[in-house]
Scaffold this motif. Structure first.
Motif, short mmCIF file in Angstrom:
data_model
loop_
_atom_site.label_atom_id
_atom_site.label_comp_id
_atom_site.label_asym_id
_atom_site.label_seq_id
_atom_site.Cartn_x
_atom_site.Cartn_y
_atom_site.Cartn_z
N SER A 283 14.43 30.54 8.70
CA SER A 283 14.17 29.38 7.85
C SER A 283 14.58 29.71 6.42
O SER A 283 14.81 30.88 6.07
CB SER A 283 12.68 29.02 7.88
N LEU B 99 16.63 24.58 -1.06
CA LEU B 99 16.75 24.28 0.36
C LEU B 99 15.37 24.26 1.02
O LEU B 99 15.07 23.36 1.82
CB LEU B 99 17.65 25.31 1.05
N HIS B 100 14.55 25.24 0.68
CA HIS B 100 13.20 25.29 1.25
C HIS B 100 12.41 24.04 0.87
O HIS B 100 11.68 23.47 1.69
CB HIS B 100 12.50 26.55 0.76
N ASP C 231 20.22 19.64 13.07
CA ASP C 231 19.09 19.60 12.14
C ASP C 231 19.40 20.39 10.87
O ASP C 231 20.57 20.70 10.59
CB ASP C 231 17.81 20.10 12.81
N GLU C 232 18.33 20.75 10.13
CA GLU C 232 18.50 21.36 8.80
C GLU C 232 19.04 22.78 8.84
O GLU C 232 19.42 23.34 7.80
CB GLU C 232 17.17 21.33 8.03
N ARG C 233 19.12 23.37 10.04
CA ARG C 233 19.61 24.74 10.11
C ARG C 233 21.11 24.85 9.85
O ARG C 233 21.65 25.94 9.71
CB ARG C 233 19.24 25.36 11.46
N ASP D 54 22.18 23.93 7.02
CA ASP D 54 22.12 24.42 5.64
C ASP D 54 21.97 25.94 5.60
O ASP D 54 22.49 26.61 4.69
CB ASP D 54 20.95 23.79 4.89
N HIS E 239 13.72 21.08 2.85
CA HIS E 239 13.40 21.18 4.27
C HIS E 239 11.93 20.94 4.57
O HIS E 239 11.56 20.77 5.74
CB HIS E 239 13.81 22.56 4.81
N VAL F 59 18.32 17.16 5.21
CA VAL F 59 19.52 17.97 5.39
C VAL F 59 20.52 17.62 4.30
O VAL F 59 20.75 16.44 4.01
CB VAL F 59 20.16 17.70 6.78
N ARG G 225 11.66 16.54 6.25
CA ARG G 225 12.74 17.52 6.44
C ARG G 225 14.08 16.85 6.20
O ARG G 225 14.49 15.95 6.94
CB ARG G 225 12.67 18.11 7.86
#
Length: 368
Positions: free
Chosen positions: A342, A207-208, A296-298, A300, A211, A219, A217
């Motif tokens: 994060s 994931l890191h 957004d990616e949050r 995940d 992102h 998703v 970035r």
């Protein structure tokens, strides 16, 4: 000689431990006449802890070191385990002439996947299932090319003429099979909290990477349920994870007002993040894709605790892992996505918990 940051960090750690060891050694030599046993035990304990710490850092270095020290091939080349040299990705003519289908091993909306053989090597041959999903297929191929590295399944070749791609084959299959694999006699020795937590660390590392990797970035949009999320990852023969399915990996950049919506249908359930749910459901307003806010990616990050809970299974020591991860997982489940950590924050906590538990276990064994 110039050193990478990770190498310099490692050498700095070595110097610190050496200095401490020399100081203790001098102290112990002065004490050895009166307390020889105590001096030897303390010195041995210090040295064992130092070696264990360095061992853990070598297993789980920073992502920068992991990526920069990855021994791979030059761009657009591949090499599987039994190959001596890297060779260029296979092109249409080579795939058509040299890759032989063996059997169907998976099928989804976008692709059919066959176990295949190329020059004696087992590979996975994926073909577009329907032209309705051509855009998704092409996106997946482009992401595989852009993100090649230790976190992503190795690309062997592709042919856009007949919508096929070839990747490295991993016989243990998707992460969804984890419990059944570990139940097999030949794999039962791997069914420990250490191995399971390492898989969770791999998952968060991926994931890191997604992102903040070379493709910007991204998703993971094919994650509307736990089962669907688990099928996006493959379990390697040495029990590590690589992400495999990149067909739904849109880019996000809030600074440019670039947000995503995972699909054009309403998402439901507790697994997806709150911001992925239709916000006007309680008011009785029917779902409308054009009115659905982006995110957004949050999203995940919200799903990390559920995936880790599955990965840990039911093994001795697993309850202790959950206890240590409770606080960071509570932060992952914040309703406001801006308050979530994060992926790197989560990964750092996982590494710390792993290291402290390994050290505690080692200390306990020494006392027996």
């Amino acid at each position: 000689m110039l050193l990478h940051n990770g190498e310099a960090h490692f050498l700095w750690r070595c110097r610190v431990w050496l200095q401490v060891w020399l100081q203790v050694e001098g102290t112990m030599s002065s004490m050895s006449h009166g307390f020889p046993a105590v001096g030897l035990c303390l010195a041995a304990l210090l040295l064992s802890n130092a070696l264990l710490y360095l061992y853990l850092e070598s297993l789980y270095p920073t992502d920068e070191l992991l990526l920069s020290s990855h021994v791979g091939c030059e761009p657009r080349h591949f090499k599987m385990a039994t190959m001596k040299n890297c060779i260029p990705w296979l092109q249409c003519s080579q795939i058509n002439a040299e890759v032989r289908k063996l059997k169907l091993i998976g099928q989804g909306a976008v692709k059919k996947v066959h176990l295949a053989e190329w020059r004696g090597q087992k590979v996975a041959l994926s073909q577009l299932s329907s032209l309705d999903y051509l855009e998704d297929f092409l996106h997946g191929v482009s992401m595989l090319q852009a993100l090649q590295g230790p976190h992503v399944v190795q690309l062997v070749g592709f042919c856009l003429d007949n919508h096929t791609q070839v990747t490295e084959y991993h016989p243990l299959g998707s992460l969804l099979n984890l419990d059944s694999i570990l139940a097999q006699e030949q794999h039962q020795q791997h069914n420990t909290w250490q191995m399971r937590l390492r898989l969770a660390m791999d998952y968060v590392s991926i994931l890191h990477y997604l992102h903040g990797g070379p493709a910007g970035r991204r998703v993971m949009c094919d994650s509307s349920s736990l089962e669907k999320t688990l099928t996006q990852f493959l379990l390697t023969s040495d029990f590590r994870l690589v992400v495999n399915d990149l067909d739904a990996l849109p880019e996000v950049d809030p600074s440019r007002g670039l947000l995503v919506k995972c699909g054009h249908r309403e998402l439901t359930g507790d697994f997806v993040a709150p911001e992925q749910l239709w916000p006007f459901r309680t008011k009785g307003k029917p779902f409308a894709d054009n009115l659905m806010p982006g995110y957004d990616e949050r999203t995940d990050i919200w799903k990390i605790p559920d995936v880790t809970w599955f990965l840990m299974g039911r093994v001795p020591g697993g309850d202790v892992v959950h206890f240590h991860l409770f606080q960071i997982h509570e932060k992952c489940k914040k309703e406001d996505p801006k308050l979530r950590p994060s992926a790197l924050d989560v990964l750092n906590v996982y590494r710390s918990v792993y290291g402290s538990m390994v050290r505690d276990n080692a200390g306990f064994r020494d006392m027996l």
